[in-house]
Design an enzyme around this catalytic site. Structure first.
Site, short mmCIF file in Angstrom:
data_model
loop_
_atom_site.label_atom_id
_atom_site.label_comp_id
_atom_site.label_asym_id
_atom_site.label_seq_id
_atom_site.Cartn_x
_atom_site.Cartn_y
_atom_site.Cartn_z
N ARG A 64 -61.99 -47.42 53.59
CA ARG A 64 -62.18 -47.48 55.04
C ARG A 64 -61.32 -46.41 55.70
O ARG A 64 -60.54 -45.73 55.04
CB ARG A 64 -61.79 -48.85 55.59
CG ARG A 64 -60.48 -49.38 55.02
CD ARG A 64 -59.81 -50.40 55.85
NE ARG A 64 -59.38 -49.85 57.12
CZ ARG A 64 -58.28 -49.11 57.27
NH1 ARG A 64 -57.52 -48.81 56.22
NH2 ARG A 64 -57.94 -48.64 58.45
N GLN A 212 -55.86 -55.35 59.38
CA GLN A 212 -55.51 -54.07 58.77
C GLN A 212 -54.10 -53.62 59.14
O GLN A 212 -53.45 -52.91 58.38
CB GLN A 212 -56.51 -52.98 59.17
CG GLN A 212 -57.86 -53.11 58.49
CD GLN A 212 -58.89 -53.74 59.42
OE1 GLN A 212 -58.55 -54.64 60.18
NE2 GLN A 212 -60.12 -53.26 59.36
N ASP A 253 -62.52 -43.52 65.28
CA ASP A 253 -63.67 -43.48 64.39
C ASP A 253 -64.75 -42.54 64.91
O ASP A 253 -65.56 -42.03 64.13
CB ASP A 253 -64.25 -44.88 64.20
CG ASP A 253 -63.35 -45.74 63.34
OD1 ASP A 253 -63.53 -45.71 62.11
OD2 ASP A 253 -62.46 -46.41 63.87
N ASN A 263 -62.73 -46.79 68.57
CA ASN A 263 -61.74 -47.12 67.55
C ASN A 263 -61.76 -48.62 67.32
O ASN A 263 -62.46 -49.37 68.01
CB ASN A 263 -60.35 -46.65 68.00
CG ASN A 263 -59.34 -46.68 66.86
OD1 ASN A 263 -59.57 -46.10 65.80
ND2 ASN A 263 -58.22 -47.35 67.06
#
Length: 382
Positions: A64, A212, A253, A263
């Site tokens: 990722r 995360q 992203d 994001n």
């Protein structure tokens, strides 16, 4: 307050195992990934022998992070080519695995274009496969170099905005070496500040629902000897109110042509808090994350994740309270619907600066972004 204080001595790499690598054992080439779903409890690698295995790794978030997805996508195309699978089919599956992250499509496109160009020049399938692999390796090297330049530009910007050092930086999701060919994007800036004695505290959002921040950013910060503190996402407001945040640093992203930033969900509320409290909100991302073909934030396809990520707590390693390893423990009534977007979009007017390997964009405008992208293309062409 539960936190971690910096230790003395040499910094360790955030992980001794690279997030991604190409290997060529006797049985054939493979792509080896550090399975990020198993961190921080254990460092386990996944071995992908074909594009479908890599697609599943991408969708499950075993691999990722925007820059790393681009690298993985390129290697995935090369893997299909080298092993004799249908390259176009593999490229299409890989590019569609995570629709919001533009780097994935960029990486797939670069390797696929190299493959097609080799065939167009009269090369055979082996030469075309070698061209795709060379393109993937080149992208991997470029990302590592870009990471270092972003860190330099980011620290210089912090010194300009916050002279005197002692920075207290709040970050969201994970943006370190686990998402990059180098040391990351936003995390790389914080790490460079730490190494030069400028970082006083790294505030780490846990980043719901997949944590995360708690699982990955805290893991990298601990291994790097950084002073860090973990907080729940909805505790950030109280930190701002107490004057404990000097700057927010996040990754991206996708950055659209008008400077809107997609994001990990939870980024937009931080931008609003930062604006209200007069705190710089800084986005760190390579030029490959800028998508000039997407006009604005409203045009971004936001990935919707499964509801069970919100309604259940996953037990990834071992059975907990009778739950199967990898299964979920319900935390909401059966049948509860969940709203679980993977990303949100922050408008350009809330972004203080965008730090790229080609320099800093501030104020964030469509013209300035286009110029940075053009500069990058000129350097690449040269």
């Amino acid at each position: 307050m539960a936190d971690q204080y910096a230790h003395s001595g040499d910094d360790k790499r955030p992980t001794e195992i690279p997030a991604i690598r190409w290997e060529e054992p006797p049985e054939g080439p493979v792509l080896v990934l550090l399975d990020q779903t198993r961190l921080p409890a254990e460092e386990v690698e996944l071995v992908c022998t074909d594009a479908p295995a890599l697609v599943e790794a991408i969708r499950s978030l075993a691999v990722r992070g925007a820059p790393l997805l681009g690298i993985a996508g390129a290697y995935g195309v090369a893997l299909a080519a080298v092993r004799g699978f249908d390259v176009d089919e593999a490229a299409a599956a890989l590019a569609g695995a995570r629709p919001t992250a533009v780097n994935l499509a960029v990486g797939v496109g670069r390797a696929r274009s190299a493959h097609e160009a080799a065939l167009a020049k009269g090369g055979d399938v082996r030469q075309a496969a070698a061209a795709a692999l060379a393109a993937a390796r080149q992208l991997h090297r470029e990302d590592a170099e870009a990471s270092g330049r972003m860190a330099e530009h980011g620290v210089a910007l912090l010194d300009e905005l916050l002279p005197g050092g002692g920075h207290r930086i709040l970050t969201h999701c994970n943006t370190g070496s686990l998402v990059s060919g180098g040391e990351g994007t936003a995390f790389a800036v914080a790490l460079a500040a730490h190494r030069t004695g400028r970082l006083r505290r790294l505030w780490v959002d846990e980043t719901r629902p997949l944590l995360q921040g708690a699982r990955l950013t805290a893991y990298e910060a601990a291994r790097s000897g950084m002073a860090y503190t973990l907080l729940t996402d909805n505790a950030a407001g109280s930190l701002f109110a107490a004057g404990e945040v000097d700057a927010v640093l996040i990754g991206a992203d996708r950055i659209t042509a008008d400077g809107s930033v997609a994001n990990k969900v939870g980024s937009y509320p931080l931008a609003v808090l930062a604006r209200y409290h007069h705190v710089p909100f800084i986005v760190v991302a390579p030029v490959t994350t800028v998508d000039l073909d997407t006009a604005d934030g409203a045009s971004v396809e936001v990935e919707q994740r499964p509801g069970h990520e919100v309604t259940e707590v996953t037990a990834p390693q071992a059975p907990v309270l009778g739950a199967e390893a990898g299964g979920g423990i319900p935390v909401a009534p059966l049948g509860t619907q969940a709203y679980n977007p993977a990303f949100d979009v922050t408008p350009a007017e809330l972004v203080t600066a965008i730090v790229t390997e080609e320099g800093v964009v501030s104020p964030v405008t469509a013209e300035a972004l286009a110029e940075v992208c053009a500069r990058s293309h000129r350097v690449t062409a040269g």
